[in-house]
Design a protein around this motif. Structure first.
Motif, PDB file in Angstrom:
ATOM      1  N   MET A   1       0.829  -1.207   0.000  1.00  0.00           N
ATOM      2  CA  MET A   1       0.000   0.000   0.000  1.00  0.00           C
ATOM      3  C   MET A   1       0.862   1.254   0.000  1.00  0.00           C
ATOM      4  SD  MET A   1      -3.070  -1.032   2.629  1.00  0.00           S
ATOM      5  CE  MET A   1      -3.842  -2.672   2.582  1.00  0.00           C
ATOM      6  N   SER A   2       0.320   2.320  -0.587  1.00  0.00           N
ATOM      7  CA  SER A   2       1.056   3.585  -0.633  1.00  0.00           C
ATOM      8  C   SER A   2       0.088   4.763  -0.705  1.00  0.00           C
ATOM      9  CB  SER A   2       2.001   3.618  -1.833  1.00  0.00           C
ATOM     10  OG  SER A   2       1.271   3.636  -3.051  1.00  0.00           O
TER      11      SER A   2
ATOM     12  N   VAL B   1      -4.479   7.154  -2.935  1.00  0.00           N
ATOM     13  CA  VAL B   1      -4.212   5.928  -2.187  1.00  0.00           C
ATOM     14  C   VAL B   1      -4.134   4.767  -3.176  1.00  0.00           C
ATOM     15  CG1 VAL B   1      -5.065   4.342  -0.419  1.00  0.00           C
ATOM     16  CG2 VAL B   1      -5.442   6.812  -0.176  1.00  0.00           C
ATOM     17  N   THR B   2      -3.101   3.943  -3.065  1.00  0.00           N
ATOM     18  CA  THR B   2      -2.919   2.796  -3.959  1.00  0.00           C
ATOM     19  C   THR B   2      -2.761   1.521  -3.139  1.00  0.00           C
ATOM     20  OG1 THR B   2      -1.844   4.186  -5.623  1.00  0.00           O
ATOM     21  CG2 THR B   2      -1.512   1.804  -5.808  1.00  0.00           C
ATOM     22  N   ILE B   3      -3.501   0.499  -3.535  1.00  0.00           N
ATOM     23  CA  ILE B   3      -3.437  -0.808  -2.867  1.00  0.00           C
ATOM     24  C   ILE B   3      -3.271  -1.890  -3.929  1.00  0.00           C
ATOM     25  CG2 ILE B   3      -4.650  -2.464  -1.401  1.00  0.00           C
ATOM     26  CD1 ILE B   3      -6.167  -0.117  -0.166  1.00  0.00           C
ATOM     27  N   LYS B   4      -2.264  -2.726  -3.744  1.00  0.00           N
ATOM     28  CA  LYS B   4      -2.038  -3.864  -4.646  1.00  0.00           C
ATOM     29  C   LYS B   4      -2.454  -5.132  -3.906  1.00  0.00           C
ATOM     30  CE  LYS B   4       1.651  -6.221  -7.232  1.00  0.00           C
ATOM     31  NZ  LYS B   4       1.002  -6.225  -8.551  1.00  0.00           N
TER      32      LYS B   4
ATOM     33  N   LYS C   1      -6.615  -1.620 -12.166  1.00  0.00           N
ATOM     34  CA  LYS C   1      -5.822  -2.095 -13.290  1.00  0.00           C
ATOM     35  C   LYS C   1      -5.157  -3.391 -12.854  1.00  0.00           C
ATOM     36  CE  LYS C   1      -2.393  -0.701 -16.729  1.00  0.00           C
ATOM     37  NZ  LYS C   1      -1.464   0.372 -17.185  1.00  0.00           N
ATOM     38  N   ASN C   2      -5.696  -4.501 -13.342  1.00  0.00           N
ATOM     39  CA  ASN C   2      -5.273  -5.835 -12.895  1.00  0.00           C
ATOM     40  C   ASN C   2      -5.493  -5.970 -11.390  1.00  0.00           C
ATOM     41  OD1 ASN C   2      -4.536  -6.590 -15.550  1.00  0.00           O
ATOM     42  ND2 ASN C   2      -2.578  -5.528 -15.315  1.00  0.00           N
ATOM     43  N   ASP C   3      -4.415  -6.100 -10.608  1.00  0.00           N
ATOM     44  CA  ASP C   3      -4.585  -6.251  -9.163  1.00  0.00           C
ATOM     45  C   ASP C   3      -4.172  -4.996  -8.396  1.00  0.00           C
ATOM     46  OD1 ASP C   3      -1.898  -6.372  -9.645  1.00  0.00           O
ATOM     47  OD2 ASP C   3      -1.530  -8.201  -8.494  1.00  0.00           O
ATOM     48  N   VAL C   4      -4.138  -3.851  -9.086  1.00  0.00           N
ATOM     49  CA  VAL C   4      -3.781  -2.575  -8.461  1.00  0.00           C
ATOM     50  C   VAL C   4      -5.018  -1.684  -8.421  1.00  0.00           C
ATOM     51  CG1 VAL C   4      -2.328  -0.525  -8.565  1.00  0.00           C
ATOM     52  CG2 VAL C   4      -1.391  -2.749  -9.220  1.00  0.00           C
ATOM     53  N   PHE C   5      -5.345  -1.174  -7.228  1.00  0.00           N
ATOM     54  CA  PHE C   5      -6.525  -0.346  -7.026  1.00  0.00           C
ATOM     55  C   PHE C   5      -6.080   1.040  -6.567  1.00  0.00           C
ATOM     56  CE2 PHE C   5      -7.467  -4.756  -6.336  1.00  0.00           C
ATOM     57  CZ  PHE C   5      -8.714  -4.957  -6.921  1.00  0.00           C
ATOM     58  N   THR C   6      -6.672   2.070  -7.144  1.00  0.00           N
ATOM     59  CA  THR C   6      -6.340   3.444  -6.745  1.00  0.00           C
ATOM     60  C   THR C   6      -7.614   4.241  -6.493  1.00  0.00           C
ATOM     61  OG1 THR C   6      -6.235   4.224  -9.047  1.00  0.00           O
ATOM     62  CG2 THR C   6      -4.177   3.475  -8.040  1.00  0.00           C
ATOM     63  N   ALA C   7      -7.524   5.170  -5.562  1.00  0.00           N
ATOM     64  CA  ALA C   7      -8.648   6.061  -5.254  1.00  0.00           C
ATOM     65  C   ALA C   7      -8.092   7.381  -4.758  1.00  0.00           C
ATOM     66  CB  ALA C   7      -9.561   5.434  -4.204  1.00  0.00           C
ATOM     67  N   LYS C   8      -8.899   8.431  -4.889  1.00  0.00           N
ATOM     68  CA  LYS C   8      -8.503   9.756  -4.431  1.00  0.00           C
ATOM     69  C   LYS C   8      -9.378  10.166  -3.253  1.00  0.00           C
ATOM     70  CE  LYS C   8      -6.754  11.298  -8.926  1.00  0.00           C
ATOM     71  NZ  LYS C   8      -5.355  11.216  -8.496  1.00  0.00           N
ATOM     72  N   SER C   9      -8.807  10.997  -2.374  1.00  0.00           N
ATOM     73  CA  SER C   9      -9.539  11.448  -1.194  1.00  0.00           C
ATOM     74  C   SER C   9      -9.051  12.828  -0.784  1.00  0.00           C
ATOM     75  CB  SER C   9      -9.355  10.461  -0.043  1.00  0.00           C
ATOM     76  OG  SER C   9     -10.019  10.908   1.121  1.00  0.00           O
ATOM     77  N   LYS C  10      -9.932  13.555  -0.061  1.00  0.00           N
ATOM     78  CA  LYS C  10      -9.550  14.824   0.550  1.00  0.00           C
ATOM     79  C   LYS C  10      -9.680  14.751   2.073  1.00  0.00           C
ATOM     80  CE  LYS C  10     -10.600  17.984  -3.275  1.00  0.00           C
ATOM     81  NZ  LYS C  10     -11.442  19.125  -3.721  1.00  0.00           N
ATOM     82  N   ILE C  11      -9.766  13.523   2.586  1.00  0.00           N
ATOM     83  CA  ILE C  11      -9.872  13.327   4.034  1.00  0.00           C
ATOM     84  C   ILE C  11      -8.854  12.280   4.464  1.00  0.00           C
ATOM     85  CG2 ILE C  11     -11.390  12.749   5.958  1.00  0.00           C
ATOM     86  CD1 ILE C  11     -13.761  13.354   4.174  1.00  0.00           C
TER      87      ILE C  11
END
Length: 565
Positions: free
Chosen positions: A377-378, A416-419, A449-459
């Motif tokens: 995670m990053s 936020v990125t989670i593999k 994208k395949n097994d990588v998930f990304t999302a954006k947040s302001k909190i």
């Protein structure tokens, strides 16, 4: 946008009060004007953009065009201003009417036609100048409680038609409709040590100062003894003679030894500036206590145009052999003024209350990109995500990424990125990145994208992957299967989704799309038979609801109806 130094601005914007037409516009309601919210009032993540006008705690009051013009925009939304009309006037201004129950006449015909053309409840239209002209005093809508309204009222505002800057409606003569002889109230005063070595009243933490009411009605604060740089913050509200609501103040000015060093006035600003409210207030205190303290200094400059200050940005250096007098003046639009005087002197005493300990080993610089990664995670913070540098608590454990907590204000999105390859491919489209708060989970728009998930947040907070295979719920308010319902004017359903949330819904009557209006407060969708889509005799109705990861539910029923004469 950042800047290094703001120029001292001693004027109280007197010209701003004289450049707008005073007798061009009429009130939008035909009842006495009472405010439940005023311009510039402090709201979650934004400054209030206009007036909230009371409607006698009910819906359905007549709403009128305040001057000649044309309807230039109509927006129907489940949140925000709900059902909203924008009228552009020939003198360069646009009036806005929000939280409407319904539009009326040719405007409603235009809206209804667009609903069915776009097959959507949420729509936005930009009519041409010759399509929907209106005259001063024309009935255009009924007041309501739609969108994010917390009770029946009319949201009303003015904008500059070219720049889209919102403008205080008081400038247009509406001050004549409200009596106000009351001074603003200053309920709290805080002093802040600005630097880590600053000590104020034996403390390295912000302190609440005592206030003593003087014979002339002003306040005297307890003495401030400090060394190093300090700043102040206040909690202040305003009331008038007819509304009795605690609204925002109009003008705050501060003076150090008689010289003005900080000022803000709620006259006009842009929507791009709205989120600066989180830098304008003491955000950590607000998140912990719900109290909005308005800071009277900038530790790091931010581009909120209503603030005018000196080169020290309202920060006060306290040096040996110097005694100072600091004064805060708070006023409303009518010139009713309250003030507090603060004696300040140097003191080299050792602190008794130390600063809060810093447990983190990570530092985020507001003006630089930052990336933190652990395991799978990053999080990535672009430059400008925050208003100030701060010490970040960051960790990954128990399948969650811990990104500090929501006590640091965020100005723009971070990523936020989670593999995660542990889920089979067939389930990966049902995963989303959620923000966890206690036992609740909130959906964040997620890209896979395949097994990588990304999302954006302001909190800031805790994030992790959530699997959603549960379909949405549809419940009918009153069962109608195989019944005659000729006397019913509407048909209503409750819809919802317990995890990722409802993304879309549609209703079909005899195979044709029909309009269902959505109320986010009650989660109900309602079709009005006055639309004229229902058939004589037998009718088949189908409702489809889809959540944010593609799970869907369909509800079907059959009923009979005869047309009413």
């Amino acid at each position: 946008m950042r800047f290094s130094i703001l120029v001292l601005f001693l004027s109280n914007f007197i010209c701003a009060q004289t450049q707008y037409p005073k007798d061009y516009f009429r009130p939008p309601l035909d009842i006495p004007m009472q405010l439940s919210g005023n311009f510039g009032e402090l709201r979650p993540n934004h400054f209030h953009a206009g007036f909230d006008l009371k409607t006698n705690q009910r819906e359905g009051l007549n709403v009128y065009a305040v001057a000649d013009g044309y309807v230039s925009r109509i927006k129907i939304s489940t949140f925000g201003n709900g059902k909203c009309i924008y009228i552009t006037h020939p003198n360069g201004y646009t009036s806005v009417y929000g939280h409407l129950q319904t539009t009326l006449g040719p405007i409603q015909d235009y809206v209804q036609k667009t609903h069915y053309a776009e097959r959507s409840f949420e729509i936005e239209m930009f009519p041409k100048p010759n399509e929907l002209p209106v005259t001063k005093g024309q009935l255009i809508a009924l007041s309501g409680n739609t969108g994010s309204s917390e009770g029946p009222h009319l949201h009303f505002e003015f904008r500059d038609s070219k720049t889209e800057f919102v403008i205080n409606p008081m400038f247009f003569g509406f001050d004549q409709n409200i009596k106000d002889t009351k001074k603003p109230t200053i309920s709290s005063l805080l002093v802040y040590p600005i630097n880590e070595n600053t000590v104020v009243n034996l403390s390295k933490q912000p302190l609440l100062l005592s206030l003593s009411l003087q014979k002339d009605g002003t306040y005297l604060a307890g003495k401030v003894k400090a060394n190093g740089a300090i700043g102040f913050g206040i909690n202040a509200v305003d009331t008038d003679d007819v509304s009795f609501n605690k609204n925002g103040v109009f003008n705050v000015s501060t003076f150090l030894n008689g010289n003005q060093n900080y000022n803000y006035q709620f006259n006009t600003y842009s929507f791009d500036e709205m989120r600066f409210i989180n830098a304008f207030i003491d955000y950590p205190r607000y998140k912990k206590s719900g109290q909005r303290i308005q800071k009277l200094f900038m530790k790091t400059p931010f581009a909120l145009s209503i603030i005018k200050t000196d080169s020290l940005r309202g920060i006060i250096p306290v040096a040996p052999n110097l005694t100072s007098t600091y004064k805060i003046e708070v006023s409303d639009y009518y010139g009713n003024l309250n003030s507090v005087t603060v004696p300040v002197e140097y003191d080299a005493a050792t602190p008794i209350v130390i600063a809060e300990p810093i447990a983190s080993k990570y530092v985020v610089r507001y003006n630089k990109d930052s990336n933190f990664e652990k395991d799978n995670m990053s999080v990535f913070f672009p430059a400008g995500t925050f208003y100030d540098d701060f010490n970040l608590n960051f960790d990954v454990k128990n399948n969650r990424i811990y990104i500090h907590e929501d006590v640091v204000p965020v100005h723009s999105n971070f990523t936020v990125t989670i593999k995660d390859a542990t889920y089979p491919e067939a389930l990966r489209d049902k995963l989303f990145i959620a923000r966890f708060s206690g036992n609740s989970k909130s959906y964040n728009g997620t890209i896979r994208k395949n097994d990588v998930f990304t999302a954006k947040s302001k909190i800031l907070g805790q994030f992790g992957l959530v699997l959603d295979t549960i379909a949405p719920v549809i419940r009918i308010a009153k069962p109608i299967q195989d019944k005659w319902i000729s006397d019913m004017k509407t048909i209503q359903f409750t819809i919802g989704d317990s995890l990722s949330g409802v993304k879309s819904y549609n209703g079909y009557l005899n195979g044709n799309w029909v309009l269902f209006e959505y109320d986010n407060k009650t989660r109900k969708i309602t079709h009005r038979f006055e639309d004229g889509i229902v058939a004589e005799g037998a009718n088949d109705l189908k409702i489809e609801v889809v959540d944010n990861v593609g799970n869907s539910t369909t509800f079907e029923t059959h009923f009979f109806r005869s047309q009413q004469k």
